[in-house]
Design an enzyme around this catalytic site. Structure first.
Site, PDB file in Angstrom:
ATOM      1  N   ARG A  36       0.969  -1.340   0.092  1.00  0.00           N
ATOM      2  CA  ARG A  36       0.055   0.000   0.118  1.00  0.00           C
ATOM      3  C   ARG A  36       0.844   1.191   0.055  1.00  0.00           C
ATOM      4  O   ARG A  36       2.178   1.259   0.642  1.00  0.00           O
ATOM      5  CB  ARG A  36      -1.037  -0.011   1.150  1.00  0.00           C
ATOM      6  N   TYR A 142       1.778 -14.823  16.784  1.00  0.00           N
ATOM      7  CA  TYR A 142       2.836 -13.702  16.585  1.00  0.00           C
ATOM      8  C   TYR A 142       4.053 -14.044  17.331  1.00  0.00           C
ATOM      9  O   TYR A 142       5.359 -14.056  16.845  1.00  0.00           O
ATOM     10  CB  TYR A 142       2.206 -12.342  16.952  1.00  0.00           C
TER      11      TYR A 142
END
Ligand code: AKB
Length: 323
Positions: A36, A142
């Site tokens: 992005r 994570y």
């Protein structure tokens, strides 16, 4: 001197590291890449390459087309968001790292930085001053991906001589960009609520102590680690790095001293369990010994630095970048 490529440049840490590297080495020495576009206006001063970090060929093409000396691979899905979709978190946290390590093994880049986290530790590690070599038994995907990634880094260093370096970041608190999907994010939210004259609804217990660090210290530490001579870097998994530590209650009191009327409402949710499995504070003596790490911001210094930064930013009307 080749360029500094940030992969994941449009994220919370990517924006801050971009500003640090631009200031240190000049805007032309910094290359940015992400899927992005960067939301930060200063990104327009350096070259930006839209590319998917999970695509090995796309990453190879960037290195073939540019003289890159150092890659900072910051792509990650953080702790709380990762629990919602563990398989997606595993892929996003591992694939880009393995691509970068493989490209470094091919000799396309001299040095690699990859961020690890306090999330590698689980409830078995001692809570206060958690040592560098405490057991890694993480409770989130994570943390699992960060612990595995650390071992991949060490493997590529030991087996192929890849100069890869890493830091176990605590919660990072800056004023230029907002985090997303982490467990330590409440602390960044607290500053924004205080500045906006709103109460904070905190998803952690008021006495949940966590290690934290100013973005300013984190970026400086990262650049110092990457500039240190290779022979000084004795740890090739990831270095514990300590800034300060505090609880939501202590942060609320410190903010109240500067912003009277600010208050916090406590509504602990699933993130409290994650936070409870993490250290209260870290022992970072290896980083201090090996490459001279020393934090500049203690707790009070961090509070003053972030509040002053937010105030100045609002005066010049620069928007805080939402992730
Ligand atoms: C998170 O909260 O997930 C991150 C981290 C401590 O790595 N900020």
């Amino acid at each position: 001197m080749g360029k500094h490529l940030i992969v994941g440049a449009s994220g919370q840490l990517g924006i801050e590291l971009m500003l640090g590297l631009q200031q240190r080495y000049g805007v032309d020495a910094v290359l940015l890449s992400d899927v992005r576009p960067s939301p930060h206006p200063e990104a327009a001063k350096s070259m930006f390459i839209a590319a998917d970090a999970t695509d090995l060929d796309a990453q190879r093409a960037i290195l073939e087309g540019h003289d890159v000396e150092v890659v900072y691979n910051l792509v990650a899905m953080l702790s709380a968001k990762g629990e919602v979709n563990p398989m997606a978190a595993w892929s996003l946290n591992m694939d880009p790292l393995l691509h970068t390590l493989e490209l470094a093994r091919e000799g396309r880049v001299k040095r690699v930085f990859w961020p690890s986290s306090i999330a590698v530790f689980g409830a078995d590690a001692s809570k206060d001053g958690t040592p560098q070599n405490a057991a890694l038994l993480p409770t989130t995907i994570y943390g699992v991906s960060k612990a595995a990634g650390e071992l991949w880094c060490k493997y590529y260093h030991d087996k192929f001589g890849v100069d890869v370096r890493s830091i176990r970041y605590p919660g990072l608190i800056g004023f230029r960009s907002m985090p997303g999907g982490g467990t330590t994010d409440y602390a960044v939210d607290a500053f924004h609520c205080a500045q906006a004259g709103q109460p904070l609804t905190c998803y952690l217990d008021e006495n949940e102590r966590l290690p934290m660090m100013s973005m300013h210290d984190a970026v400086r530490g990262t650049m110092e680690l990457m500039e240190a001579p290779s022979e000084c870097i004795r740890i090739r998994t990831s270095y514990n790095l300590s800034g300060c530590d505090f609880t939501p209650c202590e942060l609320t009191r410190a903010l109240q001293q500067r912003v009277p009327g600010f208050d916090t409402v406590y509504a602990p949710d699933h993130r409290q369990e994650i936070a409870a499995s993490w250290p209260n504070s870290l022992d970072d003596s290896d980083a201090r010994r090996d490459w001279g790490w020393s934090p500049r911001h203690d707790f009070q210094g961090l509070v003053a630095h972030v509040l002053d930064g937010l105030t100045q930013q609002s005066r010049v009307d620069k928007p805080v970048v939402n992730m």
